[in-house]
Scaffold this active site. Structure first.
Site, short mmCIF file in Angstrom:
data_model
loop_
_atom_site.label_atom_id
_atom_site.label_comp_id
_atom_site.label_asym_id
_atom_site.label_seq_id
_atom_site.Cartn_x
_atom_site.Cartn_y
_atom_site.Cartn_z
N LYS A 78 0.83 -1.22 0.00
CA LYS A 78 0.00 0.00 0.00
C LYS A 78 0.86 1.26 0.00
O LYS A 78 0.42 2.31 0.47
CB LYS A 78 -0.91 -0.02 1.22
CG LYS A 78 -1.90 -1.16 1.24
CD LYS A 78 -2.92 -0.99 2.36
CE LYS A 78 -3.89 -2.14 2.38
NZ LYS A 78 -3.25 -3.44 2.72
N THR A 114 6.27 -2.98 -7.66
CA THR A 114 7.46 -2.28 -7.15
C THR A 114 8.31 -1.76 -8.31
O THR A 114 8.83 -0.64 -8.26
CB THR A 114 8.28 -3.25 -6.27
OG1 THR A 114 7.46 -3.68 -5.21
CG2 THR A 114 9.53 -2.58 -5.72
N THR A 134 8.98 -12.34 -6.60
CA THR A 134 7.57 -12.69 -6.40
C THR A 134 7.45 -14.20 -6.47
O THR A 134 8.06 -14.84 -7.33
CB THR A 134 6.61 -12.07 -7.41
OG1 THR A 134 5.35 -12.76 -7.31
CG2 THR A 134 7.07 -12.18 -8.85
N ASP A 136 4.98 -15.52 -7.56
CA ASP A 136 4.16 -15.79 -8.75
C ASP A 136 4.98 -16.01 -10.03
O ASP A 136 4.44 -16.49 -11.02
CB ASP A 136 3.20 -14.62 -9.00
CG ASP A 136 2.20 -14.45 -7.89
OD1 ASP A 136 2.02 -15.39 -7.09
OD2 ASP A 136 1.58 -13.37 -7.80
N MET A 178 -1.59 -20.02 -4.82
CA MET A 178 -1.58 -18.59 -5.15
C MET A 178 -1.34 -18.38 -6.64
O MET A 178 -0.97 -19.30 -7.36
CB MET A 178 -0.55 -17.86 -4.30
CG MET A 178 -1.10 -17.50 -2.93
SD MET A 178 0.02 -16.45 -2.00
CE MET A 178 -1.07 -15.90 -0.69
N HIS A 269 -0.97 -18.29 2.42
CA HIS A 269 0.33 -17.66 2.71
C HIS A 269 1.39 -18.63 3.20
O HIS A 269 2.54 -18.22 3.39
CB HIS A 269 0.12 -16.51 3.69
CG HIS A 269 -0.63 -15.36 3.06
ND1 HIS A 269 -1.97 -15.41 2.84
CD2 HIS A 269 -0.19 -14.19 2.55
CE1 HIS A 269 -2.36 -14.29 2.24
NE2 HIS A 269 -1.30 -13.54 2.06
O1 F6P Z 1 1.82 -11.51 -5.68
C1 F6P Z 1 2.11 -12.44 -4.71
C2 F6P Z 1 0.87 -12.92 -4.02
O2 F6P Z 1 1.25 -13.88 -3.07
C3 F6P Z 1 -0.21 -13.46 -4.94
O3 F6P Z 1 0.02 -14.76 -5.40
C4 F6P Z 1 -1.43 -13.33 -4.07
O4 F6P Z 1 -2.60 -13.19 -4.82
C5 F6P Z 1 -1.17 -12.06 -3.34
O5 F6P Z 1 0.23 -11.88 -3.30
C6 F6P Z 1 -1.73 -12.02 -1.96
O6 F6P Z 1 -1.48 -10.79 -1.41
P1 F6P Z 1 -1.88 -10.41 0.10
O7 F6P Z 1 -0.85 -11.00 0.99
O8 F6P Z 1 -1.82 -8.92 0.12
O9 F6P Z 1 -3.23 -10.96 0.38
#
Ligand code: F6P
Length: 346
Positions: A78, A114, A134, A136, A178, A269
């Site tokens: 944020k 970022t 990341t 991802d 994720m 997570h």
């Molecule tokens: O971009 C990385 C990531 O882990 C995504 O796979 C997932 O959608 C997102 O972040 C989750 O973000 P947050 O921790 O803000 O819920």
């Protein structure tokens, strides 16, 4: 005349990912030992540069953190200085603080968001080097980001382990992983864990096709494992109404409606918080060392990357605002299909 010592800032932005600390360690250790640099750690991503939150980082501060997930600097998704909530564009505040700190360069660790901010600040004159992070693996310009291998390991292990209970109960096990935009984690974890169905955002799928695949499979098998990326949107599900963490449950509900008892596991997570794998620790260390080389060479507004196994770098402008998706005809998709995996599209 004796040259002033380099003063470097380092920050971690966006969602955390395993290996951030390993990169911080590499950057700070190399910067100090090879260039005599002094470091300031910006806390909580770019927010720290807006809200004046930072601290000096010494060699000892970064010792013993190689294997620890998270980030000793904190992070947030944020902290965009160009769109900072009700305050709007606060990039001038960032510039003021960069000047106040006397930063010769700022090393930014983060994903696509970022890198976009980094490019914006670089355009305003901040000397920036980016390092792609990341889980991802969707940052363009690099074959892989650190954090991805760890996330895939967590997810693949879960998919593999769930085979036993699925088999015991003749069930369908849905595993939500994720990846809200890109399906790389789902694709790799599905292949490595031996999933029977993989649903990812890039390949249009339908629950009807998934159910048909399960039906064919259950003529000879007792169970099915379905991997669902959180950004997947199979036909028959109103995606707009769903939060992450719900898609897996929804897919499991629809499969039950089609007549197959189903259970769901949402990994969430856990994929971000596991200790970085050896591969991620190595990549993080290479990226960190390469970032210091860029700074020392005066090559700014670039992101370090790995392509074809070699460390390289590319302009931030080529990364900013773009996302690397799974091409539908990707070789891994073909390989998965070749071993009988369905993508819910036929
Ligand atoms: O971009 C990385 C990531 O882990 C995504 O796979 C997932 O959608 C997102 O972040 C989750 O973000 P947050 O921790 O803000 O819920």
């Amino acid at each position: 005349m004796k040259r002033r010592k380099l003063r470097l800032g380092i920050l971690t932005g966006g969602g955390d990912g395993p290996g951030l600390n390993a990169v911080i360690r590499a950057v700070v250790k190399k910067g100090i030992s090879e260039h005599g640099a002094r470091f300031v750690g910006i806390l909580d991503g770019f927010q720290g540069l807006i809200e004046r939150r930072w601290k000096d980082l010494t060699y000892d501060d970064v010792s013993g953190i190689l294997h620890i997930a998270g980030t000793i600097l904190g992070t947030t998704n944020k902290g965009d200085p160009f769109a900072y909530g009700p305050r709007g564009d606060v990039s001038r505040t960032v510039l003021k603080h960069v000047k106040e700190l006397g930063l010769d360069a700022l090393v930014c660790l983060g994903g696509d968001g970022t890198m976009k901010i980094a490019e914006g600040l670089a355009r305003l004159g901040v000397r920036i080097v980016g390092i792609p992070k990341t889980i991802d693996n969707d940052v363009v310009g690099t074959d892989v980001t650190f954090g991805f291998d760890t996330a895939v390991k967590v997810a693949a292990d879960a998919v593999q382990v769930l085979h036993a209970t699925a088999d015991a109960h003749r069930r369908v096990m849905v595993v939500e992983v994720m990846g809200r935009t890109a399906g790389w984690i789902g694709l790799h974890a599905g292949i490595a864990g031996g999933a029977d169905v993989i649903l990812i955002p890039e390949i249009p799928a339908s629950i009807a096709a998934v159910a048909a695949h399960i039906g064919r499979r259950h003529r000879t098998r007792r169970f099915t494992i379905v991997v669902v990326a959180e950004g997947a949107a199979p036909e028959g599900i109103d995606r707009a109404a769903l939060h992450p963490g719900i898609i897996g449950t929804t897919v499991a509900d629809r499969i039950e409606e089609a007549g197959y008892e189903s259970r769901v596991t949402v990994l969430g997570h856990l994929q971000r918080s596991a200790p970085p794998t050896p591969a991620d620790r190595v990549l993080a260390t290479r990226f960190g060392a390469a970032a210091v080389d860029l700074v020392a060479a005066g090559k700014f507004r670039r992101m370090v990357a790995v392509r074809g196994g070699r460390i390289t770098s590319i302009p931030l402008s080529k990364v900013a605002g773009r996302v690397k998706l799974v091409p539908r005809g990707h070789e891994l998709v073909a390989a998965a299909r070749a071993v009988g995996t369905s993508f819910g599209d036929a």
